[in-house]
Scaffold this motif. Structure first.
Motif, short mmCIF file in Angstrom:
data_model
loop_
_atom_site.label_atom_id
_atom_site.label_comp_id
_atom_site.label_asym_id
_atom_site.label_seq_id
_atom_site.Cartn_x
_atom_site.Cartn_y
_atom_site.Cartn_z
N SER A 216 -4.29 -15.29 4.86
CA SER A 216 -3.52 -14.29 5.60
C SER A 216 -2.74 -13.43 4.62
O SER A 216 -2.46 -13.85 3.49
N THR A 217 -2.40 -12.23 5.06
CA THR A 217 -1.62 -11.34 4.22
C THR A 217 -0.81 -10.39 5.09
O THR A 217 -1.18 -10.13 6.24
N ILE A 218 0.30 -9.92 4.56
CA ILE A 218 1.11 -8.92 5.24
C ILE A 218 0.97 -7.61 4.47
O ILE A 218 1.35 -7.51 3.30
N VAL A 219 0.41 -6.62 5.14
CA VAL A 219 0.25 -5.29 4.54
C VAL A 219 1.54 -4.51 4.74
O VAL A 219 2.00 -4.33 5.87
N SER A 220 2.13 -4.05 3.63
CA SER A 220 3.34 -3.22 3.68
C SER A 220 2.94 -1.80 3.29
O SER A 220 2.66 -1.53 2.11
N PHE A 221 2.90 -0.93 4.27
CA PHE A 221 2.38 0.43 4.06
C PHE A 221 3.53 1.43 3.99
O PHE A 221 4.47 1.40 4.80
N THR A 222 3.43 2.35 3.01
CA THR A 222 4.39 3.44 2.87
C THR A 222 3.66 4.72 2.52
O THR A 222 2.76 4.72 1.68
N VAL B 235 0.86 -1.18 0.00
CA VAL B 235 0.00 0.00 0.00
C VAL B 235 0.89 1.23 0.00
O VAL B 235 1.74 1.38 0.88
N VAL B 236 0.70 2.11 -0.98
CA VAL B 236 1.40 3.39 -1.01
C VAL B 236 0.34 4.49 -0.92
O VAL B 236 -0.51 4.60 -1.79
#
Length: 329
Positions: free
Chosen positions: A142-148, A50-51
């Motif tokens: 399941s998921t890993i949200v990578s936020f920037t 996610v950006v």
């Protein structure tokens, strides 16, 4: 008599063959059927990047389902979530996704903590269960949200940046690093935001290409301005190169010069970048006549300064950017 027996044998053989086919068809196994009450909830992938534009304050996440009958709520568990400070998560913690009858997707909006740093990655691990409840559900549970928090960067090219003799890579040695334009950055004075991405990572001195950028403004004529770009998480006087300091085995032992690694930059400014008009095939074009020159200081831990560095970028930012602008219209 023998001839009759031979003919009778020819007639009986196909009958046995047909009986064999019939037996095979009768033993065919049907595909397993999914539970009619199974929802089939799933994330699209095990990782969800996610950006979010720095001017925004929230982002959305999506959950899918296979069985679209009825309105249902699917609980979600936050397995882990990065913090902006002790006990303070970087965003809201979701508890469930709600599907309306007939909908195959459900969305939730999560507010982001204002303390989140620019261009820093935060992660949150979400799960809706250990295994799928539907035999034919795609995706994952399941998921890993990578936020920037960042702008949308368009790559203009990957030209050579030449440092002078005071630079890290040495006089005449080139660094092939991407030059990028933030296409969704806007400010009141019309300046545009650019960057040389992860300068020393692309020089082979480090492995982290998410930090160590030289980010700078150019005006509407693609000329450098004196204003330095800075925001929460990006200080031009203290740019993290992504390189970790080598430390001696014995804390009491003085570190040898050969073991020292540069760890931060003080990006002082950009000059040059002048263009002149020329005529080519009857058309007027802008030609770069003075390369861009970047000035910065490099520091050791715990703060020993290296002589100021000059780096030359002989790259036509103007025409490369205008070409991308035309494609984005």
């Amino acid at each position: 008599m023998k001839l009759n027996k031979y003919i009778l044998g020819l007639l009986i053989a196909p009958a046995f063959a047909l009986a064999g086919c019939s037996d095979y068809e009768d033993t065919e196994i049907a595909s397993p059927q999914a539970d009619e009450n199974a929802i089939g909830a799933n994330f699209s992938a095990a990782s969800t990047p996610v950006v979010m534009h720095p001017d925004k304050t929230s982002f959305t996440l999506t959950l899918n389902r296979v069985n679209t009958k009825g309105a249902v709520s699917v609980p979600v568990t936050v397995a882990s979530c990065d913090e902006v400070s002790t006990g303070v998560k970087f965003c809201d913690q979701p508890t469930a996704f709600s599907f309306a009858d007939g909908e195959a997707t459900a969305k939730i909006t999560l507010n982001v903590n204002a303390a989140c740093l620019f261009q820093k990655t935060y992660e949150m691990a979400l799960t809706i269960g250990e295994k799928k409840d539907h035999l034919y559900a795609p995706g994952t549970t399941s998921t890993i949200v990578s936020f920037t928090k960042d702008y949308t960067w368009q790559t203009l090219g990957q030209p050579v940046i030449l440092e002078d003799g005071n630079g890290w890579v040495g006089s005449g040695a080139g660094i092939l690093a991407p030059v990028e334009w933030a296409s969704d950055y806007k400010n009141d004075n019309g300046n545009m935001l650019f960057r040389i991405k992860a300068l020393y990572a692309y020089a082979g001195k480090g492995s982290d290409a998410t930090t160590g950028h030289l980010q700078f403004f150019l005006d509407e004529n693609y000329a450098p301005v004196t204003e330095r770009f800075s925001t929460n998480g990006y200080d031009p006087a203290n740019i993290n190169t992504g390189i970790q300091q080598n430390k001696p085995t014995d804390p009491e032992e003085e570190q040898e010069e050969a073991d020292k690694i540069y760890y931060k930059l003080d990006f002082t400014g950009v000059t040059g970048g002048t263009y002149t008009e020329e005529t080519e095939d009857g058309e007027t074009i802008e030609v770069l006549t003075t390369p861009y020159e970047f000035s910065y200081r490099v520091f050791y831990t715990p703060g020993e300064e290296v002589t100021s560095v000059k780096a030359t970028l002989d790259f036509d930012i103007l025409n490369a950017t205008e070409a991308i602008k035309a494609k984005l219209k």
